[in-house]
Design a protein around this motif. Sequence first.
Motif, short mmCIF file in Angstrom:
data_model
loop_
_atom_site.label_atom_id
_atom_site.label_comp_id
_atom_site.label_asym_id
_atom_site.label_seq_id
_atom_site.Cartn_x
_atom_site.Cartn_y
_atom_site.Cartn_z
N PRO A 267 0.83 -1.21 0.00
CA PRO A 267 0.00 0.00 0.00
C PRO A 267 0.87 1.26 0.00
O PRO A 267 1.69 1.46 0.90
N VAL A 268 0.70 2.09 -1.01
CA VAL A 268 1.49 3.32 -1.15
C VAL A 268 0.53 4.46 -1.50
O VAL A 268 -0.30 4.33 -2.40
N ARG A 269 0.64 5.58 -0.77
CA ARG A 269 -0.13 6.75 -1.16
C ARG A 269 0.21 7.14 -2.59
O ARG A 269 1.38 7.15 -2.97
N ALA A 270 -0.79 7.47 -3.38
CA ALA A 270 -0.53 7.84 -4.77
C ALA A 270 0.43 9.01 -4.85
O ALA A 270 1.29 9.07 -5.74
N GLY A 271 0.34 9.95 -3.89
CA GLY A 271 1.22 11.10 -3.90
C GLY A 271 2.66 10.79 -3.56
O GLY A 271 3.55 11.62 -3.79
N ALA A 272 2.93 9.60 -3.00
CA ALA A 272 4.29 9.21 -2.64
C ALA A 272 4.90 8.25 -3.66
O ALA A 272 6.07 7.89 -3.53
N PHE A 273 4.15 7.85 -4.69
CA PHE A 273 4.65 6.85 -5.63
C PHE A 273 5.86 7.36 -6.39
O PHE A 273 6.85 6.63 -6.57
N PHE A 274 5.84 8.61 -6.86
CA PHE A 274 6.95 9.13 -7.64
C PHE A 274 8.25 9.18 -6.83
O PHE A 274 9.28 8.65 -7.30
N PRO A 275 8.28 9.78 -5.62
CA PRO A 275 9.55 9.76 -4.88
C PRO A 275 10.02 8.36 -4.53
O PRO A 275 11.23 8.09 -4.52
N TYR A 276 9.08 7.43 -4.27
CA TYR A 276 9.49 6.05 -4.01
C TYR A 276 10.10 5.42 -5.26
O TYR A 276 11.07 4.66 -5.17
#
Length: 460
Positions: free
Chosen positions: A73-82
Amino acid sequence: MAAERVGAAEPVVDGAASAAAGLRRVQRGWYFYDWANSVFSTTVVTVFLGPYLTSVAEAAADADGYVHPLGLPVRAGAFFPYAVSASVLLSVLVMPVAGAVADRTGRHRTLMGVAAYLGAGATAAMFLLRGDRYLLGGALLVLANVAFAVSAVLYNSFLPAIAPPEQRDAVSSRGWAFGYAGGALLLVLNLVLYEGRASFGVAEGDAVRICLASAGVWWAGFTLIPMRRLPERAGVPGAAPVAGGGLGAGFRQLRGTLAEMRRYPLTLFFLAGYLCYNDGVQTVISQASLYGSRELGMAQGSLVVAVLMVQVLAIGGALLLGRLARRYGAKRAILGSLVAWGATVALGFALPAHRPVWFFSLAALIGLVMGGSQALSRSLFSQLVPPGKEAEYFSVYEVSDRGTSWLGPLVFGIAYQATGSYRVAIVSLVLFFAVGFALLLRLPVRRAIAAAGNPVPERV
């Protein structure tokens, strides 16, 4: 007899002039790879991909705003930095092997070209990113960023071969200036397309995808110049062939290099400081458009203008800090830039939303310090590398260079995941600059250069 002596000296003078002209031609060819690949950092990582990939992830998110790559589970807003962090963790495994193989075989130019065209192809393929294909976007970002990092390792490793110690600050600064100029020029063209998309009959999403793909085409096209001008370099003298092929040889040589690096503790000390403060620099670069769009409510067009301002001012900033380094030494110039970086990030935390003039002011500060801190760090590190180990050592250096940092984006993503605030995420980066400053301040640079077996310039 006098006439004979003059006549005999003329070929020597002509030969020296010819050699100097040839070296300048090689240096200009080297600059052009900065011109070619910097568009990936600007157009892709800094401006368009972060907000666009985040919107694609949001389209694929569940009712709670989460996506589930690999079942996590990953917040959509955190997908790019991850995704940026994942690409750098993979680069850590690939870059040292590529560097070891290049130093062993002397095929620096060939391997740089392979990596460059792999990265350019992945970037051009971002034209296919649409709908809810966030996994495709993440995969292309990882592939392009790994290839970008590997090509940059091999590109940087040419610096000691094409510039004597007293010229390296200037040559490195010119390379960064070329890069910022190339990134700015393509960004202007993309700004025309994006802002005029209605008159061109192009939808917003299609305009973004064209801008992303244009960076791949630019990268591939201008890479032809360094491929024609840069020479292959000699391999490690006396290196015996190792059974198991190139990768096996690379891993074997890498293990020896990692063991050897312990013989140069001052070089490692610089790397520790550099990897820390440059993680902060690269995280600001890669996450600035995401912060501006999501936290400050900046429109995409305003973000492009701000990044363009950064690129233009960074040209002058790189050349200015290069001059300051000639007068005060590279170490002092870098330390001064780190103070400015810390203050800039702190100001970013306090910026009011929906006030473009303040965001543009912050962009101007970033531009003035960004190019110089990076260019001087590269030239200083080149003097701390033992001769014949340039690509391998630069593979460690490149772990945190031009969009390839990992710890900063990870901290940024975790801070957002925990708080839901990009302001908390951005201010967390001050720590990177403070720790990097403290480590570099304690480094005895002259002793470090001498310990690596290199001549010590008059000013460092």
